[in-house]
Design a protein around this motif. Structure first.
Motif, PDB file in Angstrom:
ATOM      1  N   GLY A 252       0.806  -1.206   0.000  1.00 23.05           N
ATOM      2  CA  GLY A 252       0.000   0.000   0.000  1.00 23.05           C
ATOM      3  C   GLY A 252       0.843   1.262   0.000  1.00 23.05           C
ATOM      4  N   LEU A 253       0.417   2.239  -0.795  1.00 24.08           N
ATOM      5  CA  LEU A 253       1.111   3.524  -0.887  1.00 24.08           C
ATOM      6  C   LEU A 253       0.084   4.643  -0.912  1.00 24.08           C
ATOM      7  N   GLY A 254       0.520   5.825  -0.516  1.00 24.73           N
ATOM      8  CA  GLY A 254      -0.321   7.004  -0.609  1.00 24.73           C
ATOM      9  C   GLY A 254      -0.338   7.546  -2.025  1.00 24.73           C
ATOM     10  N   VAL A 255      -1.342   8.351  -2.327  1.00 23.26           N
ATOM     11  CA  VAL A 255      -1.486   8.917  -3.665  1.00 23.26           C
ATOM     12  C   VAL A 255      -0.266   9.770  -4.029  1.00 23.26           C
ATOM     13  N   ASN A 256       0.207  10.597  -3.103  1.00 21.41           N
ATOM     14  CA  ASN A 256       1.369  11.437  -3.404  1.00 21.41           C
ATOM     15  C   ASN A 256       2.624  10.604  -3.650  1.00 21.41           C
ATOM     16  N   GLU A 257       2.792   9.525  -2.895  1.00 19.23           N
ATOM     17  CA  GLU A 257       3.938   8.632  -3.131  1.00 19.23           C
ATOM     18  C   GLU A 257       3.852   7.998  -4.517  1.00 19.23           C
ATOM     19  N   LEU A 258       2.653   7.534  -4.869  1.00 19.57           N
ATOM     20  CA  LEU A 258       2.463   6.947  -6.198  1.00 19.57           C
ATOM     21  C   LEU A 258       2.743   7.980  -7.288  1.00 19.57           C
ATOM     22  N   ALA A 259       2.242   9.190  -7.116  1.00 14.29           N
ATOM     23  CA  ALA A 259       2.451  10.245  -8.106  1.00 14.29           C
ATOM     24  C   ALA A 259       3.938  10.525  -8.285  1.00 14.29           C
ATOM     25  N   SER A 260       4.663  10.596  -7.183  1.00 15.07           N
ATOM     26  CA  SER A 260       6.099  10.842  -7.255  1.00 15.07           C
ATOM     27  C   SER A 260       6.816   9.723  -7.995  1.00 15.07           C
ATOM     28  N   ARG A 261       6.497   8.490  -7.677  1.00 18.95           N
ATOM     29  CA  ARG A 261       7.158   7.347  -8.318  1.00 18.95           C
ATOM     30  C   ARG A 261       6.795   7.226  -9.792  1.00 18.95           C
ATOM     31  N   LEU A 262       5.540   7.535 -10.119  1.00 14.97           N
ATOM     32  CA  LEU A 262       5.080   7.446 -11.507  1.00 14.97           C
ATOM     33  C   LEU A 262       5.426   8.693 -12.313  1.00 14.97           C
ATOM     34  N   GLU A 263       5.914   9.728 -11.624  1.00 10.49           N
ATOM     35  CA  GLU A 263       6.304  10.991 -12.247  1.00 10.49           C
ATOM     36  C   GLU A 263       5.124  11.639 -12.969  1.00 10.49           C
ATOM     37  N   VAL A 264       3.979  11.651 -12.281  1.00 11.83           N
ATOM     38  CA  VAL A 264       2.770  12.321 -12.782  1.00 11.83           C
ATOM     39  C   VAL A 264       2.175  13.143 -11.638  1.00 11.83           C
ATOM     40  N   ALA A 265       1.199  13.941 -11.952  1.00 14.38           N
ATOM     41  CA  ALA A 265       0.547  14.769 -10.944  1.00 14.38           C
ATOM     42  C   ALA A 265      -0.320  13.919 -10.019  1.00 14.38           C
ATOM     43  N   PRO A 266      -0.428  14.307  -8.748  1.00 11.87           N
ATOM     44  CA  PRO A 266      -1.308  13.579  -7.833  1.00 11.87           C
ATOM     45  C   PRO A 266      -2.753  13.471  -8.353  1.00 11.87           C
ATOM     46  N   ALA A 267      -3.221  14.502  -9.057  1.00  9.59           N
ATOM     47  CA  ALA A 267      -4.582  14.453  -9.604  1.00  9.59           C
ATOM     48  C   ALA A 267      -4.726  13.313 -10.610  1.00  9.59           C
ATOM     49  N   THR A 268      -3.682  13.064 -11.387  1.00  6.63           N
ATOM     50  CA  THR A 268      -3.708  11.963 -12.359  1.00  6.63           C
ATOM     51  C   THR A 268      -3.813  10.630 -11.638  1.00  6.63           C
ATOM     52  N   VAL A 269      -3.030  10.464 -10.580  1.00  7.40           N
ATOM     53  CA  VAL A 269      -3.087   9.224  -9.800  1.00  7.40           C
ATOM     54  C   VAL A 269      -4.453   9.088  -9.146  1.00  7.40           C
ATOM     55  N   SER A 270      -4.982  10.177  -8.614  1.00  6.28           N
ATOM     56  CA  SER A 270      -6.306  10.130  -7.989  1.00  6.28           C
ATOM     57  C   SER A 270      -7.367   9.650  -8.969  1.00  6.28           C
ATOM     58  N   LEU A 271      -7.299  10.119 -10.209  1.00  3.76           N
ATOM     59  CA  LEU A 271      -8.249   9.674 -11.231  1.00  3.76           C
ATOM     60  C   LEU A 271      -8.105   8.185 -11.513  1.00  3.76           C
ATOM     61  N   MET A 272      -6.858   7.716 -11.657  1.00  9.66           N
ATOM     62  CA  MET A 272      -6.635   6.293 -11.912  1.00  9.66           C
ATOM     63  C   MET A 272      -7.099   5.448 -10.733  1.00  9.66           C
ATOM     64  N   VAL A 273      -6.760   5.889  -9.529  1.00 13.39           N
ATOM     65  CA  VAL A 273      -7.154   5.149  -8.326  1.00 13.39           C
ATOM     66  C   VAL A 273      -8.671   5.118  -8.208  1.00 13.39           C
ATOM     67  N   GLY A 274      -9.318   6.244  -8.470  1.00  9.68           N
ATOM     68  CA  GLY A 274     -10.768   6.284  -8.421  1.00  9.68           C
ATOM     69  C   GLY A 274     -11.387   5.307  -9.410  1.00  9.68           C
ATOM     70  N   ASP A 275     -10.874   5.288 -10.621  1.00  4.50           N
ATOM     71  CA  ASP A 275     -11.366   4.382 -11.663  1.00  4.50           C
ATOM     72  C   ASP A 275     -11.187   2.925 -11.247  1.00  4.50           C
ATOM     73  N   LEU A 276      -9.985   2.576 -10.797  1.00  8.93           N
ATOM     74  CA  LEU A 276      -9.712   1.186 -10.416  1.00  8.93           C
ATOM     75  C   LEU A 276     -10.424   0.795  -9.125  1.00  8.93           C
ATOM     76  N   SER A 277     -10.664   1.757  -8.251  1.00 11.84           N
ATOM     77  CA  SER A 277     -11.418   1.475  -7.023  1.00 11.84           C
ATOM     78  C   SER A 277     -12.879   1.182  -7.343  1.00 11.84           C
ATOM     79  N   ARG A 278     -13.455   1.967  -8.247  1.00  9.98           N
ATOM     80  CA  ARG A 278     -14.849   1.727  -8.646  1.00  9.98           C
ATOM     81  C   ARG A 278     -15.015   0.337  -9.279  1.00  9.98           C
ATOM     82  N   GLN A 279     -13.978  -0.133  -9.944  1.00 17.27           N
ATOM     83  CA  GLN A 279     -14.024  -1.457 -10.561  1.00 17.27           C
ATOM     84  C   GLN A 279     -13.732  -2.572  -9.550  1.00 17.27           C
ATOM     85  N   GLY A 280     -13.309  -2.192  -8.338  1.00 13.47           N
ATOM     86  CA  GLY A 280     -13.029  -3.177  -7.301  1.00 13.47           C
ATOM     87  C   GLY A 280     -11.631  -3.754  -7.342  1.00 13.47           C
TER      88      GLY A 280
END
Length: 147
Positions: free
Chosen positions: A53-81
């Motif tokens: 498990g990682l926080g959104v900001n940690e994921l954003a830093s590692r993926l080299e994208v904005a936290p908002a981008t990670v939040s969108l991906m996480v939201g999408d994948l969370s809705r799918q379970g």
């Protein structure tokens, strides 16, 4: 194999399309086939698979994208379970993202083989050689972006 730059380039020009083609042909396992998984999700899932498990900001830093981008991906994948979000016990303002237990084995089987291949290729190298290899790939990526 010759060690000239041109010989190395010839080898890599043949090798890279094969590697990319092989990666693209690797479909998600049947357990994940019904989900809307895009290539952008693979790196996020890989980090969560290998780091836990990682926080959104940690994921954003590692993926080299904005936290908002990670939040969108996480939201999408969370809705799918596929992903779970939970409050960090140490800092309730922070959300921890992880792979849902019922999908962990399928994701590990799918992405874990690539990690095993990298481990087999990189393990015989010294730390300095591994750093040189990674730095070389990063330099290639930067040079290819400038074209």
């Amino acid at each position: 194999m010759s060690t000239s730059v041109d010989d190395a380039i010839r080898t890599l020009l043949l090798l890279m399309p094969r590697l990319i083609g092989r990666a693209k042909r690797k479909p998600p396992p049947p357990e994940l086939a019904g989900f809307n998984l895009a290539p952008r999700h693979l790196s996020l899932l890989a980090y969560l698979l290998f780091e836990g498990g990682l926080g959104v900001n940690e994921l954003a830093s590692r993926l080299e994208v904005a936290p908002a981008t990670v939040s969108l991906m996480v939201g999408d994948l969370s809705r799918q379970g596929i992903l779970l979000r939970r409050e960090d016990e140490a800092d309730r303002r922070r959300t921890i993202v992880s792979i849902a237990p019922e999908h962990h084995a399928a994701i590990d089987g799918w992405l874990g083989r690539g990690a095993a291949a990298w481990r087999a290729a990189l393990s015989p190298l010294t730390p300095e050689q591994r750093r040189l290899f990674v730095d070389t790939l990063l330099a290639y990526e930067r040079a290819a972006e400038d074209l």
